[in-house]
Scaffold this motif. Structure first.
Motif, mmCIF file in Angstrom:
data_model
loop_
_atom_site.group_PDB
_atom_site.id
_atom_site.type_symbol
_atom_site.label_atom_id
_atom_site.label_comp_id
_atom_site.label_asym_id
_atom_site.label_seq_id
_atom_site.Cartn_x
_atom_site.Cartn_y
_atom_site.Cartn_z
ATOM 1 N N GLU A 32 6.657 4.554 41.417
ATOM 2 C CA GLU A 32 5.770 4.440 42.565
ATOM 3 C C GLU A 32 4.319 4.168 42.171
ATOM 4 N N VAL A 42 5.754 0.511 44.996
ATOM 5 C CA VAL A 42 4.486 1.080 44.536
ATOM 6 C C VAL A 42 3.702 1.628 45.726
ATOM 7 N N SER A 43 3.237 2.860 45.595
ATOM 8 C CA SER A 43 2.438 3.486 46.654
ATOM 9 C C SER A 43 1.103 4.019 46.139
ATOM 10 N N ALA A 84 -0.404 -2.045 46.120
ATOM 11 C CA ALA A 84 0.712 -1.364 46.784
ATOM 12 C C ALA A 84 1.412 -2.264 47.793
ATOM 13 N N GLU A 111 -3.581 7.105 45.980
ATOM 14 C CA GLU A 111 -2.583 6.684 46.961
ATOM 15 C C GLU A 111 -3.167 5.631 47.892
ATOM 16 N N ALA A 112 -2.370 4.626 48.211
ATOM 17 C CA ALA A 112 -2.788 3.595 49.162
ATOM 18 C C ALA A 112 -3.005 4.220 50.547
#
Length: 304
Positions: free
Chosen positions: A232, A271-272, A265, A296-297
């Motif tokens: 992620e 992917v986050s 992301a 984190e996005a």
């Protein structure tokens, strides 16, 4: 960007090596080797071709060939595959693997250009009897988007028929010029075998937006040292000029950082979050954000 590439069969590669390679010609204390460079467009569509280099008895063969590679070709119709300013920092040979450590400019190439540069190095240096494979690092770090850690001649993409490109529409996030949130822009990119999506998306973001209502990152002469998506998280290691992005008010810096994180992301499956580093070092706390951890996005930052 060159597109005239295909994987050579084992027979095709053997023919290429036997046709011109060779440390087979020894004349009065000299040994001849072939040094590979990019070739001009010829009738066969060859991407690389060779010129002869003679190594005198007693000279360090690997160093002579490396010096010739970085000096560039002396024959017309051939071109260096290496970015201007590329320097060799060191080389070591262990268990048949020759590790070459280059300066930062080498880290600025990717995709087919990287494949061709690696091909020239591998074809040239694997002629030297102890060398079985070539491994390339930049400032001591492996480029994670390379197809293999150590390259052998049989691994290479070289020349031949036209490959069908893949068109990809990237989602790019940029701060709004009003200072209120982020806006989204879409850009079509062409990918072919060997291209790194991480690198291409980052470079598209770095180039900035087309719309006048959106603001670019404001970073000059920055490039990606390495980029890889694992689970992620997308891990980005950036050159020192990325620090320019951290100049400005807290709100401006936060939006620039999230514009990059949201961009990666949005384009990398699964992917986050993004872990940012500059030359391998953590960015610590910036604009109220703990960048020791992946960021984190935040899609809620999009404002129309």
């Amino acid at each position: 960007m060159r597109q005239r590439l295909r994987i050579l069969t084992a027979a095709g590669l053997s023919a290429l090596l036997l046709a011109g390679c060779a440390a087979s010609g020894e004349k009065q204390g000299q040994t001849e080797y072939e040094v590979y460079f990019l070739s001009g467009e010829d009738a066969n569509g060859a991407a690389v071709s060779a010129q002869t280099c003679r190594v005198e008895e007693g000279e360090e063969t690997i160093q002579v060939l490396l010096d010739q590679l970085l000096a560039g070709p002396y024959e017309s119709g051939q071109y260096s595959p290496f970015p201007q300013g590329t320097e060799l920092r060191s080389w070591t040979l262990e268990d048949g693997v020759l590790t070459l450590d280059f300066s930062e400019p080498y880290g600025g190439i990717s995709g087919v250009d990287l494949t061709l540069a690696n091909s020239c190095l591998t074809l040239t240096l694997c002629q030297v009897e102890p060398v079985e494979a070539v491994r390339v690092t930049v400032e001591g770090e492996t480029l994670p988007f390379q197809n293999a850690d150590a390259l052998r001649p049989a691994d290479l993409l070289l020349s031949g028929a036209e490959e069908e490109p893949v068109y990809y529409t990237a989602t790019l996030w940029f701060p709004r010029t009003t200072g209120e949130g982020l806006g989204v822009e879409y850009r079509q990119m062409m990918l072919i075998e060997g291209d790194s999506l991480v690198n291409m998306v980052f470079n598209a973001w770095l180039a900035g937006p087309v719309s006048e209502s959106l603001a670019g990152p404001g970073v000059q002469d920055c490039f990606l040292l390495s980029g890889v998506a694992e689970g992620e998280v997308c891990y980005l290691d950036l050159s020192e000029r990325f620090m320019d992005l951290l100049q400005g008010t807290e709100s401006e810096v936060r939006l620039r950082l999230y514009s990059l994180v949201n961009t990666m992301a949005s384009n990398l499956e699964g992917v986050s979050a993004v872990q940012l580093r500059v030359q391998g070092e953590s960015l610590g706390s910036q604009a109220g954000l703990d960048l020791n951890l992946p960021l984190e996005a935040d899609p809620t930052l999009e404002k129309s």
